[in-house]
Design a protein around this motif. Sequence first.
Motif, PDB file in Angstrom:
ATOM      1  N   LEU A 191       0.739  -1.061  -0.121  1.00 33.26           N
ATOM      2  CA  LEU A 191       0.123  -0.257  -0.242  1.00 33.26           C
ATOM      3  C   LEU A 191       0.874   1.261   0.407  1.00 33.26           C
ATOM      4  N   CYS A 192       2.182   1.047   0.301  1.00 28.60           N
ATOM      5  CA  CYS A 192       3.424   2.509   0.619  1.00 28.60           C
ATOM      6  C   CYS A 192       3.673   2.628  -0.742  1.00 28.60           C
ATOM      7  N   LYS A 193       3.653   1.540  -0.772  1.00 31.14           N
ATOM      8  CA  LYS A 193       4.742   1.252  -2.938  1.00 31.14           C
ATOM      9  C   LYS A 193       3.712   1.849  -3.752  1.00 31.14           C
ATOM     10  N   LYS A 194       1.652   1.906  -3.421  1.00 29.36           N
ATOM     11  CA  LYS A 194       0.886   2.871  -3.755  1.00 29.36           C
ATOM     12  C   LYS A 194       0.651   3.967  -3.569  1.00 29.36           C
ATOM     13  N   GLY A 195       1.456   4.613  -2.783  1.00 27.74           N
ATOM     14  CA  GLY A 195       1.524   6.020  -2.214  1.00 27.74           C
ATOM     15  C   GLY A 195       0.820   6.552  -1.174  1.00 27.74           C
ATOM     16  N   ASN A 196      -0.022   5.382   0.058  1.00 37.27           N
ATOM     17  CA  ASN A 196      -1.645   5.031   0.763  1.00 37.27           C
ATOM     18  C   ASN A 196      -0.730   5.627   1.599  1.00 37.27           C
ATOM     19  N   GLU A 197      -1.742   6.925   1.941  1.00 34.40           N
ATOM     20  CA  GLU A 197      -0.941   8.054   3.484  1.00 34.40           C
ATOM     21  C   GLU A 197      -1.342   7.570   4.512  1.00 34.40           C
ATOM     22  N   GLN A 207       0.613   4.209   9.286  1.00 37.51           N
ATOM     23  CA  GLN A 207       0.489   2.702  10.423  1.00 37.51           C
ATOM     24  C   GLN A 207       2.531   2.789  10.432  1.00 37.51           C
ATOM     25  N   VAL A 208       2.646   2.669   9.314  1.00 36.51           N
ATOM     26  CA  VAL A 208       4.152   1.900   9.237  1.00 36.51           C
ATOM     27  C   VAL A 208       5.178   2.624   9.697  1.00 36.51           C
ATOM     28  N   TYR A 209       4.916   3.849  10.210  1.00 37.87           N
ATOM     29  CA  TYR A 209       5.494   5.301  11.034  1.00 37.87           C
ATOM     30  C   TYR A 209       5.100   5.230  12.267  1.00 37.87           C
ATOM     31  N   ASP A 210       4.120   4.046  12.439  1.00 43.14           N
ATOM     32  CA  ASP A 210       3.879   4.567  13.790  1.00 43.14           C
ATOM     33  C   ASP A 210       3.918   2.656  14.386  1.00 43.14           C
ATOM     34  N   THR A 211       4.394   1.769  13.345  1.00 41.95           N
ATOM     35  CA  THR A 211       4.222   0.756  14.361  1.00 41.95           C
ATOM     36  C   THR A 211       6.731   1.416  14.388  1.00 41.95           C
ATOM     37  N   TYR A 212       7.057   1.429  12.970  1.00 43.53           N
ATOM     38  CA  TYR A 212       8.600   1.645  13.438  1.00 43.53           C
ATOM     39  C   TYR A 212       9.153   2.798  14.032  1.00 43.53           C
ATOM     40  N   ALA A 213       8.199   3.832  14.339  1.00 46.17           N
ATOM     41  CA  ALA A 213       8.736   5.142  14.881  1.00 46.17           C
ATOM     42  C   ALA A 213      10.107   4.972  16.478  1.00 46.17           C
ATOM     43  N   GLN A 214       9.565   4.437  16.960  1.00 44.48           N
ATOM     44  CA  GLN A 214      10.220   4.597  18.526  1.00 44.48           C
ATOM     45  C   GLN A 214      10.983   4.001  18.625  1.00 44.48           C
ATOM     46  N   ALA A 215      11.128   2.527  17.480  1.00 39.77           N
ATOM     47  CA  ALA A 215      12.381   1.709  17.859  1.00 39.77           C
ATOM     48  C   ALA A 215      13.349   3.284  16.405  1.00 39.77           C
ATOM     49  N   MET A 216      13.074   3.675  15.723  1.00 43.87           N
ATOM     50  CA  MET A 216      13.912   4.157  14.764  1.00 43.87           C
ATOM     51  C   MET A 216      14.423   5.424  15.883  1.00 43.87           C
ATOM     52  N   PHE A 217      14.161   6.905  16.719  1.00 47.88           N
ATOM     53  CA  PHE A 217      14.365   7.404  17.509  1.00 47.88           C
ATOM     54  C   PHE A 217      15.131   7.080  18.352  1.00 47.88           C
ATOM     55  N   ILE A 218      15.578   5.921  18.895  1.00 40.66           N
ATOM     56  CA  ILE A 218      16.363   5.162  19.753  1.00 40.66           C
ATOM     57  C   ILE A 218      17.288   5.059  18.794  1.00 40.66           C
ATOM     58  N   ILE A 219      17.649   4.558  17.487  1.00 46.66           N
ATOM     59  CA  ILE A 219      18.051   4.339  17.456  1.00 46.66           C
ATOM     60  C   ILE A 219      19.141   5.339  17.111  1.00 46.66           C
ATOM     61  N   ALA A 220      17.783   6.504  16.287  1.00 47.82           N
ATOM     62  CA  ALA A 220      18.509   7.968  16.189  1.00 47.82           C
ATOM     63  C   ALA A 220      19.231   8.202  17.157  1.00 47.82           C
ATOM     64  N   CYS A 221      19.213   8.362  18.531  1.00 46.39           N
ATOM     65  CA  CYS A 221      19.822   9.248  19.713  1.00 46.39           C
ATOM     66  C   CYS A 221      20.670   8.504  19.810  1.00 46.39           C
ATOM     67  N   ARG A 222      21.326   7.117  19.366  1.00 47.06           N
ATOM     68  CA  ARG A 222      22.415   6.199  19.833  1.00 47.06           C
ATOM     69  C   ARG A 222      23.683   7.296  19.384  1.00 47.06           C
TER      70      ARG A 222
END
Length: 182
Positions: free
Chosen positions: A11-17, A22-37
């Motif tokens: 769906l993301c590949k089709k541009g579904n916002e 949903q993908v952002y919500d799933t991964y945001a916290q983990a990716m923020f922790i990585i960025a903080c490293r």
Amino acid sequence: MHQTETKLIKLCKKGNEVAQMQVYDTYAQAMFIIACRYLNNDEDAKDAMQEGFLKAFTNIESFQPEATFGAWLKRIIINQCLDVLKKNQLQFDAVEVSELRITNEEDWQFDSSISKQEILTAIEQLNEKHKIVVKLYLLEGYDHEEISEILDIPIKTSRTHLRRGKLKLQDLLKVKYDEARY
């Protein structure tokens, strides 16, 4: 989870916002922790994470499912953080490796009385270049070939930075351990 993720990515590949959120919500916290490293400032980490997500969604067509989406996204976020560091003048130059002695890179044994948090705190005290390589190797699990590719440095330079970072880390933790014993 894998089937749901696969559907969301399609769906993301089709541009579904909605799927992108949903993908952002799933991964945001983990990716923020990585960025903080990698970035010592929460605002810089948030900005890098946001830019990383934008790059991921812009280039999602290049995602190939032989790796997990999370691993692909993590690499984008790390690269974005490294771009921020490079913009702030951190340069990885090839280092002189003439004095390099091969040591066992797999031996990361620390005294059991030293906590994980103490190890992470000690890593933050390393020289910036050593810290980045130690984090990529020890925390993210990348090998020297991958680190070399990410940082655009020779593999020998990655090994040298890792070795020097490891030795300094052992010194820092030895001092901590010796202080705790007395």
